[in-house]
Each structure stands twice: as C-alpha cells, then as structure tokens.
Design a protein around this motif. Structure first.
Motif, PDB file in Angstrom:
ATOM      1  N   VAL A 172       0.852  -1.195   0.000  1.00 43.67           N
ATOM      2  CA  VAL A 172       0.000   0.000   0.000  1.00 43.67           C
ATOM      3  C   VAL A 172       0.884   1.240   0.000  1.00 43.67           C
ATOM      4  O   VAL A 172       1.740   1.405   0.873  1.00 43.67           O
ATOM      5  N   ARG A 173       0.665   2.089  -0.949  1.00 52.00           N
ATOM      6  CA  ARG A 173       1.435   3.330  -1.047  1.00 52.00           C
ATOM      7  C   ARG A 173       1.019   4.290   0.073  1.00 52.00           C
ATOM      8  O   ARG A 173      -0.185   4.492   0.314  1.00 52.00           O
ATOM      9  N   ILE A 174       2.005   4.869   0.780  1.00 54.46           N
ATOM     10  CA  ILE A 174       1.707   5.877   1.788  1.00 54.46           C
ATOM     11  C   ILE A 174       2.508   7.134   1.489  1.00 54.46           C
ATOM     12  O   ILE A 174       3.489   7.106   0.744  1.00 54.46           O
ATOM     13  N   ALA A 175       2.074   8.235   2.074  1.00 54.23           N
ATOM     14  CA  ALA A 175       2.691   9.528   1.776  1.00 54.23           C
ATOM     15  C   ALA A 175       4.054   9.655   2.441  1.00 54.23           C
ATOM     16  O   ALA A 175       4.330   9.032   3.466  1.00 54.23           O
ATOM     17  N   ALA A 176       4.888  10.489   1.864  1.00 54.77           N
ATOM     18  CA  ALA A 176       6.178  10.800   2.484  1.00 54.77           C
ATOM     19  C   ALA A 176       5.928  11.540   3.795  1.00 54.77           C
ATOM     20  O   ALA A 176       5.000  12.350   3.893  1.00 54.77           O
ATOM     21  N   PRO A 177       6.732  11.276   4.814  1.00 54.35           N
ATOM     22  CA  PRO A 177       6.508  11.955   6.098  1.00 54.35           C
ATOM     23  C   PRO A 177       6.765  13.447   5.989  1.00 54.35           C
ATOM     24  O   PRO A 177       7.761  13.881   5.416  1.00 54.35           O
ATOM     25  N   SER A 178       5.837  14.225   6.550  1.00 50.10           N
ATOM     26  CA  SER A 178       5.969  15.684   6.542  1.00 50.10           C
ATOM     27  C   SER A 178       5.324  16.222   7.809  1.00 50.10           C
ATOM     28  O   SER A 178       4.195  15.852   8.138  1.00 50.10           O
ATOM     29  N   PRO A 179       5.997  17.102   8.531  1.00 47.02           N
ATOM     30  CA  PRO A 179       5.434  17.656   9.766  1.00 47.02           C
ATOM     31  C   PRO A 179       4.118  18.397   9.553  1.00 47.02           C
ATOM     32  O   PRO A 179       3.303  18.502  10.473  1.00 47.02           O
ATOM     33  N   THR A 180       3.896  18.923   8.357  1.00 47.13           N
ATOM     34  CA  THR A 180       2.692  19.723   8.094  1.00 47.13           C
ATOM     35  C   THR A 180       1.520  18.892   7.600  1.00 47.13           C
ATOM     36  O   THR A 180       0.424  19.423   7.427  1.00 47.13           O
ATOM     37  N   ASN A 181       1.724  17.593   7.376  1.00 46.19           N
ATOM     38  CA  ASN A 181       0.662  16.745   6.832  1.00 46.19           C
ATOM     39  C   ASN A 181      -0.132  16.098   7.963  1.00 46.19           C
ATOM     40  O   ASN A 181       0.350  15.184   8.620  1.00 46.19           O
ATOM     41  N   PHE A 190       7.287   5.061  -0.381  1.00 46.12           N
ATOM     42  CA  PHE A 190       6.930   4.690   0.984  1.00 46.12           C
ATOM     43  C   PHE A 190       5.717   3.769   0.912  1.00 46.12           C
ATOM     44  O   PHE A 190       4.762   4.053   0.173  1.00 46.12           O
ATOM     45  N   GLY A 191       5.768   2.693   1.669  1.00 47.76           N
ATOM     46  CA  GLY A 191       4.665   1.747   1.584  1.00 47.76           C
ATOM     47  C   GLY A 191       4.455   0.958   2.867  1.00 47.76           C
ATOM     48  O   GLY A 191       5.270   1.004   3.796  1.00 47.76           O
ATOM     49  N   PHE A 192       3.347   0.232   2.895  1.00 48.28           N
ATOM     50  CA  PHE A 192       3.027  -0.650   4.014  1.00 48.28           C
ATOM     51  C   PHE A 192       2.655  -2.014   3.455  1.00 48.28           C
ATOM     52  O   PHE A 192       1.861  -2.111   2.511  1.00 48.28           O
ATOM     53  N   ILE A 193       3.243  -3.054   4.025  1.00 45.45           N
ATOM     54  CA  ILE A 193       2.924  -4.427   3.625  1.00 45.45           C
ATOM     55  C   ILE A 193       2.385  -5.157   4.847  1.00 45.45           C
ATOM     56  O   ILE A 193       3.042  -5.235   5.885  1.00 45.45           O
ATOM     57  N   ASN A 194       1.165  -5.679   4.704  1.00 40.19           N
ATOM     58  CA  ASN A 194       0.502  -6.386   5.796  1.00 40.19           C
ATOM     59  C   ASN A 194       0.943  -7.850   5.790  1.00 40.19           C
ATOM     60  O   ASN A 194       0.363  -8.690   5.102  1.00 40.19           O
TER      61      ASN A 194
END
Length: 426
Positions: free
Chosen positions: A33-42, A372-376
């Motif tokens: 699953v595609r996830i967003a790049a980490p950002s303090p403002t997000n 950036f992603g997540f794998i279950n």
C-alpha cells in the motif's frame, strides 16, 4: 543412480524455495500500500488507514527501526505515532530508554515545550532527542497534546541502562527514600556501599572499548556485590511489593549489574540479559502503570521481532532470546494483542559501506514507483499459514540477511531511500 536422485532432490528443493518466494513476491507486488512521504505539516492520515485496519484492536504496537541512524525511518515512525495517537487511541509512547529517568523524571516534568526539550536533551538518547526527524513529534506535537484538547501522549522508558542526567542526580535519593519507607535498615555499611555502586552503573562516555573494559575490570567486584545485595533487598521486600515501581527499579538495576558482569566474557549473553530485563520492565509498565492504556513501543527491529532464535538456521540471532520473545514468554496472552511493525529499506545513500545488493532481496519485490509503503504480513500469514520460506531482507541493519522473516513481524513499513538522520540545532 545416487547422483541422479541427489540431482533430482536438489532440483525439487530449489523449485520449492523458488515457488515459496514467488508466492510472497507476488503478494508484495500486488498488496504493498502506497503511503505519503513523512511531513510535519501533513495531518491527513487517510493513507495510513491500511495500517490502522491491520492493527485492528491490538493493545500494543511495536514500532521498529533497522538502524538507529536511519533518519527517514525516524520521520516516518513519528508520523505513524501521531496517527496512532490521533486516530487509534494510543496514548502512551514507550522508548527503548532509561527506565528511571523516563518514568520518574517525565512524571515530575512540566509539559511545556521548553521543559520537554530541556529534559529530553539530557535524558532521551540523542539519536532521537537531537535529530531533525523527531523534532516535530517531540517538541511540537507532544506539548500540544497536554493543552487540554483530548488525551495527552504520555512518555515512558523501559531500558535498564541508565543514560539520563535525572538518574545521576536523583536515583540514589529515590532508592533511599523508598527503602526507608519500607523499614529497611539504611545505616549498614553494605547498604551505603550499594548506593555508591549505582554511580558506576550510570552510562558514561568512554572513548573506546579498552577504556570501557578497564571500567568493568575496576568495578567487577562491586557489580557482583550489587547483584547479590539486590537479591537480598528484593527478598526482604517480598512479592507483595512487586507492583511497586521501586521494587521493579531494584530488579532493573540488578539486571544492569549482571549485564556489565558478562560484557567482557560474552557480549551475546550480556545483550540477552539486557533484552530480558527490558522485557521485565515493559511487562511491569503494561501490567501496572499503564494497565488500561493502548501503548506504542519505540525500539530497534532487533528487540521487537518475534521468534528471533527461530528465524535463521545459524548465527548470532540464535544465541539469545530478544525482548519480545522474553516478553511473550512472561505474558503469553500479550502476543495476540500486539502488532509488530518493522521497517525495511532499499537504498542507504549515506552509508558508504559496500554491502552487496542482492537481486532477489525483499526490497526488490516492491513496485519501483513506491517510495513509501506498508505491507501487511499478518494478512499474508493468515492466507498462507504454512509458509516458512527464508528470503533476504534488510531488517537488521543495512545489509540483506536471509531468514524466515514472515514469522518475525506482522507488518512492514517500506522506505525506498533512507537518508541518515540530521542533528538538529540546539
């Protein structure tokens, strides 16, 4: 005939492994699953819903890092912590850090930004407290949670190693007061020596291994004495006091003395003692101080992977159980309430060590356009309960290590390019 059978058997085994890897490889390609790049403002966490669904009703989430210097990992973990607190009701963050300073010190601290920053700079390991990637979580987000707009994010630690200035300044006084309250004789020379040895247990910066070994040699007799007297104190207090924080503190200090005693003889045994003691401290926090809370555990992948000694056929991983193994042995029902989320990366451009890059490593299975992603992994295990194939993965450092990794974690945070953490300005 024997040669023919041997060749056939080798072909069969190779095909079996390849088929097994193909099964997982296809799952990763189709389900990362595609996830967003980490950002303090997000503050939009919708892309992390897949993580929340995988965690489901788990009480404990363990968040790992392959290497403490991985800055992109720290930024991504910080974002996941904020999501778990904002959206999933996790109100406690436990660091792989000083059990004394991050309990007694944190609890007595004013929770404004400046106080938190000053405290963390001298009591939380600098790989977290002094990096740009953690600054938003620790010094912007965290203080805001104490301003009355919902449950605050409480901080604690479970490491038996004493690295905080708060411990150096107040630990002996705390022990003295507690034991005095329990009517323990404090005037004996043995007890006074016991308190003095705590100074030798404090983490001190040594310029090299030789200087540290010299410190251990000088204090070997003291550490043995400290361990024996700790047993005596715990016995005199009795199990009726085992729920007391200071009872567990004495137990933790004993573990630290034992860890130091074994360091020169066998570092793996010494490390195993530390992991076992961290597990005991963590169990105490989960059972007593935060018995009704949902908890995030922030630590190295090495300490949180499950079934550690069974993941590889040989090598250092088989030598000593790690923290999660010891924890689940102590609290057998907890494993079903825990979601272990490790981190895996593909590229480390700031690491100049020339590790070989394997063409069939886990990171090569993720679609190349996913940064950036997540794998279950837990979902894969549920679909394929008999799967136990070994494959290469960068989960314990920056090089590929072959192991049965699907048995060691429930989910993976994937980072394509992981940059080294940046030291923040004072």
């Amino acid at each position: 005939m024997l040669k023919i059978l041997s060749a056939a058997l080798l072909t069969f085994c190779t095909c079996t492994v390849a088929t097994g890897q193909d099964l997982l490889q296809k799952y990763v390609k189709d389900n990362a699953v595609r996830i967003a790049a980490p950002s303090p403002t997000n503050s939009d966490y919708s892309d992390l819903n897949a993580i929340g669904e995988a965690i489901a009703d788990a009480r404990v989430v363990m968040l790992g890092e392959a290497d403490h210097s991985d800055g992109t990992t720290l930024a991504l973990k910080s974002r996941v912590v904020k999501y778990l607190h904002d959206k999933k009701g996790f109100n406690v963050l436990l660091f792989e850090n000083d059990f004394y300073s991050l309990n007694q010190g944190w609890d007595s601290l004013s929770k404004d930004r400046n106080s938190i920053k000053t405290f963390f700079y001298s009591n939380l390991y600098p790989m977290w407290s002094k990096t740009e990637e953690c600054a938003d979580l620790l010094y912007d987000y965290l203080p805001e949670t104490f301003k009355g707009n919902g449950p605050p994010l409480k901080i604690s630690g479970f490491d038996n190693q004493l690295n905080g200035s708060y411990a150096r300044n107040s630990l002996k006084k705390k022990l003295h007061q507690y034991l005095s309250d329990q009517s323990i004789d404090l005037n004996s020379s043995a007890f006074l020596s016991y308190l003095s040895v705590t100074d030798s247990l404090m983490n001190t910066r040594f310029k090299d291994e030789g200087q540290f070994n010299n410190h251990l040699n000088i204090n070997r007799t003291n550490f043995k004495f400290f361990s024996h007297l700790s047993d005596d104190l715990l016995s005199r207090l009795g199990v009726s006091h085992s729920t007391d924080y200071c009872y567990q503190l004495i137990n933790s200090l004993k573990g630290l003395a034992e860890q130091r005693l074994h360091h020169q003889k066998n570092k793996y045994v010494s490390g195993g003692i530390r992991d076992a003691q961290m597990a005991q401290n963590l169990a105490w926090l989960l059972q007593h101080k935060y018995a009704k809370e949902k908890v995030i555990v922030w630590a190295a992948n090495y300490h949180i992977i499950k079934n550690k000694t069974e993941l590889v056929s040989s090598g250092f991983l088989r030598r000593q159980p790690n923290m999660s193994t010891a924890l689940f042995n102590q609290l057998p029902g907890l494993q079903k309430q825990t979601f272990i989320l490790t981190t895996v990366s593909s590229e480390f451009p700031d690491d100049k060590r020339n590790y070989p890059k394997l063409s069939n490593g886990f990171d090569t299975w993720v679609q190349p356009d996913i940064a950036f992603g997540f794998i279950n992994i837990k979902a894969f295990q549920n679909l394929n309960p008999a799967y136990n194939q070994s494959f290469p993965m960068k989960t314990l450092g920056h090089s590929d290590l072959v192991g049965k990794w699907t048995q060691g974690m429930d989910g993976i945070l994937y980072i394509k390019v992981n940059r080294k953490a940046k030291t923040s300005a004072l």
